[in-house]
Design an enzyme around this catalytic site. Structure first.
Site, PDB file in Angstrom:
ATOM      1  N   PRO A 159       0.811  -1.229   0.000  1.00 23.08           N
ATOM      2  CA  PRO A 159       0.000   0.000   0.000  1.00 23.08           C
ATOM      3  C   PRO A 159       0.839   1.271   0.000  1.00 23.08           C
ATOM      4  CG  PRO A 159      -0.972  -1.603   1.485  1.00 23.08           C
ATOM      5  CD  PRO A 159       0.344  -2.190   1.036  1.00 23.08           C
ATOM      6  N   CYS A 160       0.394   2.258  -0.789  1.00 19.14           N
ATOM      7  CA  CYS A 160       1.157   3.494  -0.950  1.00 19.14           C
ATOM      8  C   CYS A 160       0.732   4.648  -0.042  1.00 19.14           C
ATOM      9  CB  CYS A 160       1.110   3.965  -2.397  1.00 19.14           C
ATOM     10  SG  CYS A 160      -0.542   4.381  -2.993  1.00 19.14           S
ATOM     11  N   PRO A 161      -0.496   4.670   0.541  1.00 17.42           N
ATOM     12  CA  PRO A 161      -0.886   5.842   1.342  1.00 17.42           C
ATOM     13  C   PRO A 161       0.086   6.232   2.449  1.00 17.42           C
ATOM     14  CG  PRO A 161      -2.822   4.522   0.876  1.00 17.42           C
ATOM     15  CD  PRO A 161      -1.640   3.736   0.378  1.00 17.42           C
ATOM     16  N   PHE A 211       3.111   6.663   2.345  1.00 12.22           N
ATOM     17  CA  PHE A 211       4.212   7.448   1.804  1.00 12.22           C
ATOM     18  C   PHE A 211       3.758   8.493   0.788  1.00 12.22           C
ATOM     19  CE2 PHE A 211       5.462   2.978   2.474  1.00 12.22           C
ATOM     20  CZ  PHE A 211       6.278   3.154   3.578  1.00 12.22           C
TER      21      PHE A 211
END
Length: 412
Positions: free
Chosen positions: A77-79, A81
């Protein structure tokens, strides 16, 4: 012929999976939380083993069962960063990057490949990145980061992605990052046939206006509303290309649509902009919003193909060997980590070549978001000591478990 097997975590709807397959990897397992994305994977590759659920749940899969696979890969998951978010990093219940790195010691793959957003490459996460490199070194791997742009690999979209590749010492010297391809087609060139597919007379006129590449497609998350093409700046960029970004259309413009109409994109069009075209054929299941999120959150298959092929070439020791650079060091993190006791500000400023105490305090503040930093003050003297990494790496008692259960319905 050798078989190169892969385990992919946080597989999503299959963008990375398809690219790795094109590079020659065979999936031993794909793990994904979202049921709609799992349905898409099953629809396209019925023979694959799909594990649905929280990737960190031992009841969903056991990493030790896949010890010795050729590649451990994932688009975690990217949220945690994302520049568009709060950049909570280790404090975000969705952060699985550090956990994924820890699985290397269990799975012992021949190579590791993880991708995330550009935000992870920023100074805010210098200590976090260094912790990752240090752990991989301890596990016996040589690792390197690289920021790649999808537009360098034939995808008509900006989409910068921060890639981590780690290999064992025998293979590492033969890993070379893929070279950029010729410039991609414009949005107009990419989509003109789809825009004209229902008889719209304005398609050619529209395509001439859409003469650039797309801003980064944003799939969004279940925490937010329906499908649209991103934040305000992205919507302005789309408008300049003649696209209404306030939502996603069910169908292309019809023959009755005025020639000067500003169209919305369909899911099929968004998929093509993400690189799902030509040799990268794929079917998406579910309702429109779900399909859009699956597409928008994906790793473009051509980029995964390029990186996967570079790893495959390293396995086969093709090309001239080189020295990988796994020596990135945040000097303040390094000085704190190398000391068993407290460290003075003077020593830290010298290590980081700083002359402004306020900048040191700022850098310590950034580190303290991902690490426990103990501050000891005696009179006018202040000293610092680096404590534990806050991120979830598999701890049974970590706060991540409660937060995950609390927000489970909104995590995507």
């Amino acid at each position: 012929m050798n078989t190169f097997d892969a385990v992919e975590i946080c597989a999503g709807a299959g963008g990375q999976a398809l690219g790795l397959e094109k590079a020659g990897f065979e999936h031993a397992l794909a793990v994904e939380l979202d049921d709609n994305a799992c349905n898409t994977l099953r629809a396209n590759r019925p023979s694959w083993k799909i594990a649905e659920g929280d990737v960190a749940d031992r009841a969903v899969w056991r990493p030790a069962d896949y010890r010795g696979v050729s590649l451990l890969a994932g688009g975690v998951p990217c949220p945690p960063f994302s520049i568009a978010g709060k950049q909570l990093g280790a404090d975000d219940e969705r952060d699985l990057f550090a956990w994924a790195v820890e699985q290397v010691s269990v799975v012992e793959p021949r190579a590791l490949m993880l991708e995330n957003v550009r935000g992870l490459s920023m100074p805010r996460f210098a200590g976090y990145r260094q912790h990752v490199l240090d752990r991989l070194t301890q596990f016996g791997y040589i690792a390197e980061w690289r920021l790649l742009h999808a537009s360098d690999f034939g995808v008509p979209q900006l989409r910068p992605r921060f890639i981590l590749v780690a290999l064992k010492p025998d293979d590492a010297p033969y890993f070379h990052w893929p070279e950029p391809a010729p410039p991609p087609p414009t949005v107009g060139e990419t989509l003109v046939d789809l825009m004209a597919s229902d008889g719209w007379s304005g398609a050619q006129r529209w395509a001439k206006k859409a003469d650039g590449i797309a801003p980064t497609i944003v799939g969004g998350s279940k925490k937010h509303g329906g499908a649209d093409l991103g934040p305000t700046r992205a919507k302005r960029a789309w408008a300049e290309m003649g696209v209404d970004a306030l939502g996603v259309a069910d169908a292309p413009p019809s023959a009755r649509t005025p020639a000067d109409f500003m169209p919305k994109l369909t899911c099929e069009m968004v998929a093509r902009i993400q690189g799902w075209a030509g040799e990268y054929e794929w079917e998406f299941t579910g309702r429109k919003t779900s399909r859009y999120r699956q597409i928008g959150n994906a790793f473009p298959p051509p980029v995964a193909h390029a990186v996967g092929s570079a790893i495959m070439r390293a396995f086969q020791h093709e090309g001239n060997p080189r020295r990988l650079n796994n020596t990135e060091h945040d000097p303040i993190y390094k000085a704190l980590r190398s000391s068993e006791g407290f460290v003075t500000p003077e020593r830290l400023m010298k290590a980081a070549d700083l002359d402004d105490p306020a900048e040191l305090e700022r850098r310590i503040g950034l580190l303290s978001r991902d690490f426990e930093v103990e501050i000891h003050t005696e009179g006018t003297k202040t000293r610092y000591k680096l404590g534990n990494f806050k991120a979830f790496v598999g701890q049974d008692e970590h706060v991540r478990h409660d937060l995950f259960l609390q927000h489970r319905a909104r995590i995507s």
